[in-house]
Design a protein around this motif. Sequence first.
Motif, PDB file in Angstrom:
ATOM      1  N   PHE A   1       0.793  -1.231   0.000  1.00  0.00           N
ATOM      2  CA  PHE A   1       0.000   0.000   0.000  1.00  0.00           C
ATOM      3  C   PHE A   1       0.823   1.279   0.000  1.00  0.00           C
ATOM      4  N   ARG A   2       2.101   1.187   0.422  1.00  0.00           N
ATOM      5  CA  ARG A   2       2.910   2.405   0.492  1.00  0.00           C
ATOM      6  C   ARG A   2       4.225   2.277  -0.265  1.00  0.00           C
ATOM      7  N   GLY A   3       4.487   1.090  -0.851  1.00  0.00           N
ATOM      8  CA  GLY A   3       5.726   0.895  -1.577  1.00  0.00           C
ATOM      9  C   GLY A   3       6.958   0.862  -0.688  1.00  0.00           C
ATOM     10  N   LYS A   4       6.751   0.591   0.602  1.00  0.00           N
ATOM     11  CA  LYS A   4       7.856   0.547   1.572  1.00  0.00           C
ATOM     12  C   LYS A   4       7.907  -0.853   2.168  1.00  0.00           C
ATOM     13  N   PRO A   5       8.782  -1.718   1.645  1.00  0.00           N
ATOM     14  CA  PRO A   5       8.790  -3.130   2.058  1.00  0.00           C
ATOM     15  C   PRO A   5       9.516  -3.384   3.383  1.00  0.00           C
ATOM     16  N   GLN A   6       9.091  -2.688   4.440  1.00  0.00           N
ATOM     17  CA  GLN A   6       9.656  -2.927   5.762  1.00  0.00           C
ATOM     18  C   GLN A   6       8.559  -2.761   6.807  1.00  0.00           C
ATOM     19  N   PRO A   7       8.803  -3.316   7.983  1.00  0.00           N
ATOM     20  CA  PRO A   7       7.798  -3.172   9.042  1.00  0.00           C
ATOM     21  C   PRO A   7       7.645  -1.716   9.475  1.00  0.00           C
ATOM     22  N   THR A   8       6.498  -1.410   9.994  1.00  0.00           N
ATOM     23  CA  THR A   8       6.214  -0.114  10.603  1.00  0.00           C
ATOM     24  C   THR A   8       5.329  -0.392  11.808  1.00  0.00           C
ATOM     25  N   ASN A   9       5.083   0.612  12.622  1.00  0.00           N
ATOM     26  CA  ASN A   9       4.303   0.373  13.833  1.00  0.00           C
ATOM     27  C   ASN A   9       2.801   0.264  13.562  1.00  0.00           C
ATOM     28  N   VAL A  10       2.261   1.201  12.786  1.00  0.00           N
ATOM     29  CA  VAL A  10       0.816   1.227  12.558  1.00  0.00           C
ATOM     30  C   VAL A  10       0.528   1.736  11.145  1.00  0.00           C
ATOM     31  N   LEU A  11      -0.500   1.177  10.531  1.00  0.00           N
ATOM     32  CA  LEU A  11      -0.989   1.624   9.228  1.00  0.00           C
ATOM     33  C   LEU A  11      -2.485   1.872   9.330  1.00  0.00           C
ATOM     34  N   SER A  12      -2.966   2.830   8.570  1.00  0.00           N
ATOM     35  CA  SER A  12      -4.396   3.151   8.566  1.00  0.00           C
ATOM     36  C   SER A  12      -4.908   3.238   7.137  1.00  0.00           C
ATOM     37  N   TRP A  13      -6.120   2.738   6.937  1.00  0.00           N
ATOM     38  CA  TRP A  13      -6.797   2.825   5.646  1.00  0.00           C
ATOM     39  C   TRP A  13      -8.166   3.452   5.863  1.00  0.00           C
ATOM     40  N   PRO A  14      -8.286   4.759   5.661  1.00  0.00           N
ATOM     41  CA  PRO A  14      -9.598   5.391   5.801  1.00  0.00           C
ATOM     42  C   PRO A  14     -10.581   4.835   4.774  1.00  0.00           C
ATOM     43  N   SER A  15     -11.843   4.743   5.155  1.00  0.00           N
ATOM     44  CA  SER A  15     -12.862   4.245   4.234  1.00  0.00           C
ATOM     45  C   SER A  15     -13.132   5.240   3.108  1.00  0.00           C
ATOM     46  N   GLU A  16     -12.770   6.493   3.344  1.00  0.00           N
ATOM     47  CA  GLU A  16     -12.871   7.515   2.303  1.00  0.00           C
ATOM     48  C   GLU A  16     -11.916   8.650   2.641  1.00  0.00           C
ATOM     49  N   GLU A  17     -11.606   9.474   1.656  1.00  0.00           N
ATOM     50  CA  GLU A  17     -10.718  10.616   1.869  1.00  0.00           C
ATOM     51  C   GLU A  17     -11.464  11.668   2.688  1.00  0.00           C
ATOM     52  N   ARG A  18     -10.887  12.046   3.816  1.00  0.00           N
ATOM     53  CA  ARG A  18     -11.541  13.016   4.693  1.00  0.00           C
ATOM     54  C   ARG A  18     -10.657  14.224   4.985  1.00  0.00           C
ATOM     55  N   GLY A  19      -9.458  14.268   4.423  1.00  0.00           N
ATOM     56  CA  GLY A  19      -8.517  15.341   4.731  1.00  0.00           C
ATOM     57  C   GLY A  19      -8.988  16.696   4.239  1.00  0.00           C
ATOM     58  N   SER A  20      -8.478  17.720   4.906  1.00  0.00           N
ATOM     59  CA  SER A  20      -8.762  19.097   4.496  1.00  0.00           C
ATOM     60  C   SER A  20      -7.899  19.457   3.295  1.00  0.00           C
ATOM     61  N   ASP A  21      -8.359  20.406   2.501  1.00  0.00           N
ATOM     62  CA  ASP A  21      -7.586  20.888   1.356  1.00  0.00           C
ATOM     63  C   ASP A  21      -6.548  21.924   1.767  1.00  0.00           C
ATOM     64  N   PHE A  22      -6.609  22.384   3.020  1.00  0.00           N
ATOM     65  CA  PHE A  22      -5.743  23.466   3.476  1.00  0.00           C
ATOM     66  C   PHE A  22      -4.881  23.016   4.646  1.00  0.00           C
ATOM     67  N   ALA A  23      -3.577  23.250   4.547  1.00  0.00           N
ATOM     68  CA  ALA A  23      -2.636  22.869   5.608  1.00  0.00           C
ATOM     69  C   ALA A  23      -3.017  23.551   6.922  1.00  0.00           C
ATOM     70  N   GLY A  24      -3.029  22.777   7.997  1.00  0.00           N
ATOM     71  CA  GLY A  24      -3.325  23.316   9.322  1.00  0.00           C
ATOM     72  C   GLY A  24      -4.799  23.414   9.644  1.00  0.00           C
ATOM     73  N   GLU A  25      -5.660  23.051   8.694  1.00  0.00           N
ATOM     74  CA  GLU A  25      -7.104  23.114   8.912  1.00  0.00           C
ATOM     75  C   GLU A  25      -7.622  21.721   9.255  1.00  0.00           C
ATOM     76  N   ALA A  26      -8.457  21.649  10.269  1.00  0.00           N
ATOM     77  CA  ALA A  26      -9.033  20.367  10.668  1.00  0.00           C
ATOM     78  C   ALA A  26      -9.951  19.846   9.567  1.00  0.00           C
ATOM     79  N   PRO A  27      -9.926  18.544   9.327  1.00  0.00           N
ATOM     80  CA  PRO A  27     -10.842  17.969   8.337  1.00  0.00           C
ATOM     81  C   PRO A  27     -12.286  18.063   8.821  1.00  0.00           C
ATOM     82  N   ALA A  28     -13.218  18.037   7.880  1.00  0.00           N
ATOM     83  CA  ALA A  28     -14.639  18.001   8.244  1.00  0.00           C
ATOM     84  C   ALA A  28     -14.933  16.670   8.928  1.00  0.00           C
TER      85      ALA A  28
END
Length: 166
Positions: A59-86
């Motif tokens: 999913f990220r093209g990084k073939p090594q372990p990491t601590n945690v991964l997340s897959w949101p069911s849909e894109e919820r991010g804000s379009d503006f840096a520093g702004e909370a998502p809806a």
Amino acid sequence: MDLVETVIEEARWEGFGLPALAERAARAALAGLGLEASGFAIVVMGCDDARIAVLNADFRGKPQPTNVLSWPSEERGSDFAGEAPALPEPGPEDDPESLGDIAIAWETCACEAAEQGKTMEDHVTHLLVHGVLHLLGYDHVEDQDAALMEALEVRILASLGVSDPY
């Protein structure tokens, strides 16, 4: 009704009590944003480093372990840096809105907790809160977004009696 469905692929997570910890962390994260847990659903998978390395590669093209991964069911991010998502709208209690999935790796978490002088419980709680915030559209790519997300994590973790991880 549970907010979190926990899938255990690494037996050490069961003995650790991941289902209860994931439920507690996810409920605190939602409450910290003023959301009722009853309208939402999250799946958390407790796995090992080998499994998360495959997921990270796929999913990220990084073939090594990491601590945690997340897959949101849909894109919820804000379009503006520093702004909370809806915030998402909850579903009915009998058909809650899926926020997405989280995977967490035993060996990486245990190693990080030891290296950072934290209890495994506090470290995993932090990573689960972090993962839930990713499901809700928060990220830490831009400095302003990282500052917003970290401040929220610190506040949510304090509500659970967990010290500032930063």
